[in-house]
Design a protein around this motif. Sequence first.
Motif, mmCIF file in Angstrom:
data_model
loop_
_atom_site.group_PDB
_atom_site.id
_atom_site.type_symbol
_atom_site.label_atom_id
_atom_site.label_comp_id
_atom_site.label_asym_id
_atom_site.label_seq_id
_atom_site.Cartn_x
_atom_site.Cartn_y
_atom_site.Cartn_z
ATOM 1 N N PHE A 211 6.032 -8.308 -16.626
ATOM 2 C CA PHE A 211 4.995 -7.408 -17.141
ATOM 3 C C PHE A 211 4.872 -6.080 -16.402
ATOM 4 O O PHE A 211 4.348 -5.118 -16.954
ATOM 5 C CB PHE A 211 3.643 -8.126 -17.126
ATOM 6 C CG PHE A 211 3.613 -9.350 -17.998
ATOM 7 C CD1 PHE A 211 3.636 -9.243 -19.374
ATOM 8 C CD2 PHE A 211 3.583 -10.618 -17.433
ATOM 9 C CE1 PHE A 211 3.616 -10.361 -20.187
ATOM 10 C CE2 PHE A 211 3.564 -11.754 -18.230
ATOM 11 C CZ PHE A 211 3.588 -11.629 -19.613
ATOM 12 N N LEU A 212 5.328 -6.004 -15.133
ATOM 13 C CA LEU A 212 5.119 -4.772 -14.369
ATOM 14 C C LEU A 212 6.415 -4.132 -13.880
ATOM 15 O O LEU A 212 6.369 -3.079 -13.264
ATOM 16 C CB LEU A 212 4.212 -5.058 -13.156
ATOM 17 C CG LEU A 212 2.797 -5.564 -13.466
ATOM 18 C CD1 LEU A 212 2.042 -5.855 -12.169
ATOM 19 C CD2 LEU A 212 2.031 -4.547 -14.306
ATOM 20 N N MET A 213 7.562 -4.759 -14.139
ATOM 21 C CA MET A 213 8.822 -4.271 -13.586
ATOM 22 C C MET A 213 9.166 -2.842 -14.002
ATOM 23 O O MET A 213 9.708 -2.074 -13.182
ATOM 24 C CB MET A 213 9.951 -5.226 -13.974
ATOM 25 C CG MET A 213 11.221 -5.022 -13.192
ATOM 26 S SD MET A 213 10.972 -5.253 -11.422
ATOM 27 C CE MET A 213 12.519 -4.612 -10.784
ATOM 28 N N PRO A 214 8.889 -2.398 -15.237
ATOM 29 C CA PRO A 214 9.237 -1.013 -15.590
ATOM 30 C C PRO A 214 8.590 0.038 -14.694
ATOM 31 O O PRO A 214 9.132 1.131 -14.529
ATOM 32 C CB PRO A 214 8.730 -0.888 -17.041
ATOM 33 C CG PRO A 214 8.796 -2.291 -17.567
ATOM 34 C CD PRO A 214 8.415 -3.159 -16.409
ATOM 35 N N LEU A 215 7.431 -0.294 -14.102
ATOM 36 C CA LEU A 215 6.766 0.666 -13.217
ATOM 37 C C LEU A 215 7.549 0.911 -11.938
ATOM 38 O O LEU A 215 7.351 1.928 -11.261
ATOM 39 C CB LEU A 215 5.358 0.160 -12.859
ATOM 40 C CG LEU A 215 4.368 0.015 -14.033
ATOM 41 C CD1 LEU A 215 3.047 -0.553 -13.546
ATOM 42 C CD2 LEU A 215 4.154 1.366 -14.714
ATOM 43 N N VAL B 48 0.841 -1.200 0.000
ATOM 44 C CA VAL B 48 0.000 0.000 0.000
ATOM 45 C C VAL B 48 0.872 1.245 0.000
ATOM 46 O O VAL B 48 0.628 2.210 -0.741
ATOM 47 C CB VAL B 48 -0.942 0.004 1.228
ATOM 48 C CG1 VAL B 48 -1.705 1.325 1.319
ATOM 49 C CG2 VAL B 48 -1.924 -1.157 1.160
ATOM 50 N N THR B 49 1.912 1.229 0.819
ATOM 51 C CA THR B 49 2.824 2.367 0.911
ATOM 52 C C THR B 49 3.489 2.667 -0.427
ATOM 53 O O THR B 49 3.545 3.829 -0.864
ATOM 54 C CB THR B 49 3.919 2.080 1.960
ATOM 55 O OG1 THR B 49 3.305 1.924 3.232
ATOM 56 C CG2 THR B 49 4.928 3.200 2.011
ATOM 57 N N ILE B 50 3.971 1.636 -1.082
ATOM 58 C CA ILE B 50 4.666 1.843 -2.362
ATOM 59 C C ILE B 50 3.710 2.393 -3.420
ATOM 60 O O ILE B 50 4.052 3.305 -4.180
ATOM 61 C CB ILE B 50 5.318 0.522 -2.819
ATOM 62 C CG1 ILE B 50 6.594 0.285 -2.021
ATOM 63 C CG2 ILE B 50 5.624 0.539 -4.309
ATOM 64 C CD1 ILE B 50 7.367 -0.943 -2.406
ATOM 65 N N ILE B 51 2.492 1.861 -3.470
ATOM 66 C CA ILE B 51 1.517 2.352 -4.460
ATOM 67 C C ILE B 51 1.163 3.814 -4.189
ATOM 68 O O ILE B 51 1.204 4.669 -5.094
ATOM 69 C CB ILE B 51 0.244 1.478 -4.440
ATOM 70 C CG1 ILE B 51 0.558 0.065 -4.944
ATOM 71 C CG2 ILE B 51 -0.857 2.113 -5.288
ATOM 72 C CD1 ILE B 51 -0.589 -0.909 -4.812
ATOM 73 N N VAL B 52 0.838 4.118 -2.931
ATOM 74 C CA VAL B 52 0.409 5.480 -2.568
ATOM 75 C C VAL B 52 1.542 6.479 -2.774
ATOM 76 O O VAL B 52 1.360 7.542 -3.396
ATOM 77 C CB VAL B 52 -0.083 5.521 -1.110
ATOM 78 C CG1 VAL B 52 -0.326 6.966 -0.666
ATOM 79 C CG2 VAL B 52 -1.362 4.708 -0.953
#
Length: 559
Positions: A342-346, A205-209
């Motif tokens: 699939f999501l590593m570049p983010l 949650v912390t990383i996304i926010v």
Amino acid sequence: MKYLHFQPKIVQCLQNYSKQKFTADLMAGIIVGIVALPLAIAFGIASGVSPEKGIITAIVAGFAISAFGGSRVQIGGPTGAFIIIIYGIIQQYGLEGLAIATVLAGIFLILLGITRLGTIIRYIPYPIVVGFTSGIALTIFTTQIKDLFGLQITGEVPADFISKWVVYAQNFSTIDVATTLIGIFSVVIIALMPMISKKVPGSLVTIIVMTIVGVILTNYFGIHVDTIGDRFKIDPSVPEAVVPELTWERMKGLVTPAITIAILGAIESLLSATVADGVIGHRHNSNQELIGQGIANILSPIFGGIPATGAIARTMTNINNGGKTPVAGIIHAIVLLLIYFFLMPLAAYIPMACLAGVLVMVSYNMSGWRTIRQLMRNPKSDIIVLWLTFLLTVIFDLTVAIEVGIILACFLCMRRMAETTQVSVLTEEIDPNEENEINPLNLEHLSIPKGVEVYEINGPYFFGVASKFEDMMVRMKEKPRVRIIRMRKVPFIDSTGMHNLQNLIEQSHRMGITIILSGVNERVRSVLEHNRFDSLIGTEHICADINIALDVAKEKLKI
């Protein structure tokens, strides 16, 4: 392989595998994979390698530990305990040196498992384990100060603990407000998230926010905070398998770091597996677990990864979300593999201060300050060992701390083994002619009711007794309703003995088994009461002699 006792736990678990178990493992594996993502990135960066190497480690080593290990629910990958030792090896020997040291550590772990030394590793006294774990926690916290506050420091930050804080103090005026706020709010979110939901990982949650906040600050307010993309080039390609060149000239200087990695990995993985055993009610195979850890640490550097071991937090997440077999750990590795492709570049947009906040909470959870507070009530020898190991870890390095810790363990063992401790079990009757605590006028044999087991400890209750208890109880075919532990010949109990006794009581309670202590002398009873065992077990279950203990047991059988 039979001669080598190669028996992965997954083979046993798959014999009676069902759709229901797979469904539980699938859900647990997905959740643990998501939880492991931010930790793998953070541990990789803090160790001095690129973020994708942390995820590769979680994928390769996580798969191998579940496929070849000796625990049903162990989840493996990079951990905070390895950060300091990995960083030091890279600084001195480079990435190639780290790869060689990790492979050697894997070989040492396999040898420990093959020679059945897994049980010996568990005998390292509890204060030593707590001491270097707490020291690692403080060291990890220290390494994150620069990124947490955005300090502008010219050149490399010194490696040793004291010099780091001197440099931080000299440059604290360069603090960046935006970076500091992101770091502090990251810590707050992780700390408060369990109050909102224990199912959703606070680190994720912390990383996304905070990643969203960082993007908004950069694009709409012109305030830029350092991100992973500013420090590293993200490369989510399939890593090429490269076997390190193991020449004698390269290996001889890396034997000591490799032994440190092996011992630390063995201790942490077996500690994690033991904690898991107490929750799920199954025993792990410590020797097979070391073989699995060894295979994982041989494979990980071949694909560009770093050392790995069993992770207590991820293992408990697996258990709490319904994981039943090693299949959950394999699924967790597959989930990370899909995220990697699939999501590593983010990940390039994640603020470094956010990762620092994640590691600050990791160091807090590793610190074990509550355990230290409890250990301070114990004998002075344990307290001295605890703080000496802690200071050696912080001021010098983990290699010195482990080496000295093992020497201390040997001295403690030699001192306490002067009196040999024996554990025996009685299931039928007790001969009063051999009992000093019974009234001598009572000459009739005391019968032990069906459903009651009586264990007698003859000698000090120290760190070596736990395995004897476990082996004795495993050999008993039927599960009793009451276990009486006779301690009339126990002259003292140390902190490790109390820790093991507490685990035994809690595990027995979960299995519906009542524990009664009999014949506890004043010295041991004083130590137990000082550590609040009377509230854990109940005052009425700490009995003066075997007569009273049997009477209490008979009353329990009537319920």
